[in-house]
Design an enzyme around this catalytic site. Structure first.
Site, PDB file in Angstrom:
ATOM      1  N   LEU A 270     -39.248   9.792 -16.790  1.00 53.81           N
ATOM      2  CA  LEU A 270     -38.164   9.100 -17.475  1.00 53.81           C
ATOM      3  C   LEU A 270     -37.952   9.592 -18.898  1.00 53.81           C
ATOM      4  CD1 LEU A 270     -36.101   6.744 -17.581  1.00 53.81           C
ATOM      5  CD2 LEU A 270     -37.991   5.303 -18.398  1.00 53.81           C
ATOM      6  N   ASP A 271     -36.724   9.932 -19.220  1.00 52.51           N
ATOM      7  CA  ASP A 271     -36.333  10.295 -20.586  1.00 52.51           C
ATOM      8  C   ASP A 271     -37.214  11.377 -21.208  1.00 52.51           C
ATOM      9  OD1 ASP A 271     -35.437   6.835 -21.338  1.00 52.51           O
ATOM     10  OD2 ASP A 271     -34.219   8.493 -20.571  1.00 52.51           O
ATOM     11  N   SER A 272     -37.621  12.342 -20.397  1.00 52.45           N
ATOM     12  CA  SER A 272     -38.552  13.342 -20.918  1.00 52.45           C
ATOM     13  C   SER A 272     -38.134  14.790 -20.728  1.00 52.45           C
ATOM     14  CB  SER A 272     -39.936  13.159 -20.271  1.00 52.45           C
ATOM     15  OG  SER A 272     -40.403  11.854 -20.508  1.00 52.45           O
TER      16      SER A 272
END
Lengths: 324, 328
Positions: free
Chosen positions: B271-273
């Site tokens: 996530l969000d990486s």
């Protein structure tokens, strides 16, 4: 934290000296034979919100012939608190320095203020600070040069470091020339020698950690009891801890930054005072990431300390600040 | 991830060659010609190249263009320190009579093979089909609205094949009427904790060139990403790596930061990486409440997403290492 300010202010009031060399404003006077010399003052106020605070504060200043030049009021939504910061000029003959304190103190009591601090820069002693650092000294150098240029309105009582520096280095010669003691306090994992540091800094008004890489314990912070400002060359809450420039480089971000904040027990987590950013791209290597971070660090720390000395920084909730 | 772009473009380039059309409406440049009776119409092209570094790449690429009468108008080369890779992006104008579109694809492909390129993509905006994209969103639609309006204004050079959402929208809402007016289909695919209906989504988007998550709040699995095989771009209204996950504006507000931001990045399993494409910031102070934090975040989001998609469509974005991007 910033609560301690009000205690300091009363000490100032008992020891004030009139300095005729300080900056003055000339204004009108009822006695036309002599123009009074008007001097600037700053007052910050933090209390529970109620009707009539501004009226009382402004009346207090006007009644003694003071002229308000700037006024910031902030009352956050849904929170029953009031913040104000006023800049005014006044005639210290008409309104003596210790009377200024007494008058504001009365209002503070009336409103049960969490904080009421007045400062008259031309009369009151400068803030006494100690600077702590480890090996990296670009922040310290910046602060020493700004201080020498008169841009950092503080008295530097001493510099403390857990790294030893040879006497023929720029910093050591600078400090010697200006009579600022340098204390080499080496630390180990077991012994952070916080008692010795406390002893060295107990007379200061606040501390500045300028790349001091040791964590100060809760005991130290309680024992010191006053504000400690740190500079972190990362955009908190990203990249806490060591080597934030490298962390940012590895993360591939397109913006890097620096953050000054108050120190709490938890590493790099206290209330933020100031943040600054700069763009980076694929063309930046680790070296330029570090260089840009360091440049930002210096600007960000200087700005935060200046704001703090000008009474612009106040606690807001548990983890934030109001910065007027 | 971005690797896939080259595969697609190779396939597409062949397809383009078979179907190339003259579009007289697109922007052309007039230039000199050996045949003085007719001025040729010069057309802009862009080529990006990513390969192991050696001597002679720029020479070969520029010679390839010049040999066919193309004129290089801009050239960006980036060779990072201590890394044996080469990136370039060239903008040039050429005469498609002298250098037919299909031939261009083949010529660059030859060089790509010669240098074992990881990526070699050429794009001629006035001839090649626009990128086909699908937009995914959940409940918050300000990003989608921004993209639709920019697309309508001709500022987003893509074809929107469809909009997919796990929220239902009534037909008399602004978005639904807009989509209907423009013949863009809207697919309501509700998700549950157990079923993210990724297969249905894959089926709907398989012909797209890339996906844009514009406040799509479901996590796409590794299987989906592998199955789709092409790039997925996400907008996050926080300054990554701070404030991952939900409500980054509220997280930022609670943290008392003085700067808030938005980040566009490629989507990975985590996530969000994924690799960051673009970031933007704005100042906030004690005078900002949660509402203004959210408002500023949303404004930044829209700008940041638009910029990233535009960069991507202009072939400015390339993978760099495992976690970063080159953005020319």
């Amino acid at each position: 934290m910033i609560r301690r300010f009000s205690e300091r202010a009363s000490v100032f009031a008992n020891n004030w000296i009139l300095k005729s060399s300080a900056s003055r404003f000339h204004g009108e006077s009822l006695d036309s034979s002599v123009s009074p010399v008007l001097i600037p003052g700053v007052h910050v106020f933090h209390c529970q919100d109620a009707v009539g605070i501004v009226a009382k504060l402004s009346d207090c200043i006007a009644a003694k012939g003071g002229n308000i030049l700037g006024y910031d009021v902030f009352v956050p939504e849904n929170k029953n608190v009031f913040y104000s910061r006023s800049e005014f000029i006044f005639d210290p003959v008409k309104w003596p320095r210790n009377q200024v304190d007494k008058d504001f103190q009365n209002i503070a009591k009336t409103f049960g203020a969490m904080n009421s601090v007045v400062r008259v820069p031309s009369i009151d002693p400068k803030y006494k600070i100690a600077l702590l650092l480890s090996k990296q000294d670009h922040c310290l150098v910046e602060m020493l040069h700004k201080w020498q240029d008169g841009k950092l309105p503080v008295d530097i009582t001493c510099v403390i470091s857990n790294h030893e520096r040879a006497s023929n280095t720029h910093i050591m010669r600078f400090l010697e020339r200006h009579g600022i003691p340098y204390h080499y306090v080496s630390t180990t994992k077991e012994n952070k020698r916080e008692d010795e540091i406390l002893e060295l800094v107990k007379e200061t008004d606040f501390l500045v950690l300028a790349r001091y890489m040791q964590i100060l314990s809760g005991n130290f912070l309680k024992g010191y009891g006053k504000d400690v400002i740190n500079i972190h060359h990362g955009l908190l809450p990203s990249f806490k801890g060591g080597n934030p420039a490298k962390q940012a480089f590895d993360a591939g971000v397109k913006l890097i930054g620096a953050t000054s904040h108050f120190v709490t027990e938890e590493l790099d987590s206290g209330p933020i005072i100031e943040q600054m950013v700069e763009s980076v791209s694929h063309r930046d290597n680790l070296r330029s990431f570090v260089q840009k971070s360091e440049d930002l660090e210096k600007k960000c720390l200087t700005k935060a300390i200046k704001s703090y000395c000008e009474l612009r920084v106040l606690p807001y909730g548990t983890n934030k600040t109001v910065v007027f």
